[in-house]
Design a protein around this motif. Structure first.
Motif, short mmCIF file in Angstrom:
data_model
loop_
_atom_site.label_atom_id
_atom_site.label_comp_id
_atom_site.label_asym_id
_atom_site.label_seq_id
_atom_site.Cartn_x
_atom_site.Cartn_y
_atom_site.Cartn_z
N ARG A 11 35.88 42.98 34.81
CA ARG A 11 36.73 41.81 34.74
C ARG A 11 38.04 41.54 35.66
NH1 ARG A 11 35.34 41.67 29.35
NH2 ARG A 11 37.37 42.35 28.88
N TYR A 12 38.47 42.87 35.60
CA TYR A 12 40.03 42.96 36.31
C TYR A 12 39.56 43.09 37.87
CZ TYR A 12 44.28 44.74 38.38
OH TYR A 12 45.32 44.87 39.14
N HIS A 32 37.10 41.78 39.33
CA HIS A 32 36.38 40.18 39.78
C HIS A 32 37.54 39.37 39.82
CE1 HIS A 32 32.34 41.01 40.05
NE2 HIS A 32 32.26 41.76 39.04
N ASP A 33 38.84 39.50 38.72
CA ASP A 33 39.58 38.74 38.85
C ASP A 33 40.87 38.83 40.03
OD1 ASP A 33 38.57 37.35 36.74
OD2 ASP A 33 39.84 38.19 35.01
N ASN A 34 40.87 40.02 40.11
CA ASN A 34 41.87 40.62 41.15
C ASN A 34 41.27 41.43 42.31
OD1 ASN A 34 44.37 39.64 39.55
ND2 ASN A 34 43.33 41.21 38.11
#
Length: 110
Positions: free
Chosen positions: A83-84, A86-88
Motif C-alpha cells: 500500500r505504501y 502504491h500510495d508513494n
C-alpha cells in the motif's frame, strides 16, 4: 465475548509444566523398572505413553498456532508495504535508489 489469547509467558509456563510432568512420569517408569512388578511397570508405561501423546499434541497445536500468527503478521506487513509503495511511488523509487547507491559504495570499497 472475546476470547483471550494466551501470552508467550503463559504458553512458555504451560510448556515447562507439561515437560516437567512428562519427565516425572518417565522418571517414575525408570524407577519402577528396578522393581520386578509387571503390573506396576505396565501402568507406569501406559501413563508415560499417554502423557507423551498429550504433550506432543499440545506442542503440535502450539507450533501450528505460532506459524499461523507469524504468517498473518508477515502478510499484514507485506500488504502495508505494498500500500505504501502504491500510495508513494516516487518516495519508494528514491528510497530504492538511495539503498542501491549505499550498497554499491560498500561493495566498491572492497
Amino acid at each position: 465475548m472475546a476470547s483471550r489469547k494466551p501470552s508467550t509467558d503463559d504458553t512458555t509456563h504451560k510448556l515447562k509444566e507439561d515437560l516437567h510432568h512428562l519427565t516425572q512420569t518417565i522418571e517414575d517408569l525408570v524407577s519402577a523398572t528396578a522393581d520386578d512388578s509387571r503390573s506396576n511397570i505396565k501402568e507406569l508405561r501406559a501413563r508415560a505413553e499417554k502423557r507423551l501423546k498429550e504433550t506432543r499434541d499440545r506442542l503440535e497445536s502450539r507450533g501450528e498456532r505460532l506459524y499461523d500468527e507469524a504468517r498473518d503478521s508477515v502478510t499484514h506487513q507485506v500488504d502495508a508495504c505494498d500500500r505504501y509503495v502504491h500510495d508513494n511511488p516516487w518516495t519508494s523509487v528514491g528510497l530504492g535508489a538511495a539503498a542501491g547507491i549505499v550498497i554499491g559504495m560498500l561493495i566498491g570499497r572492497r
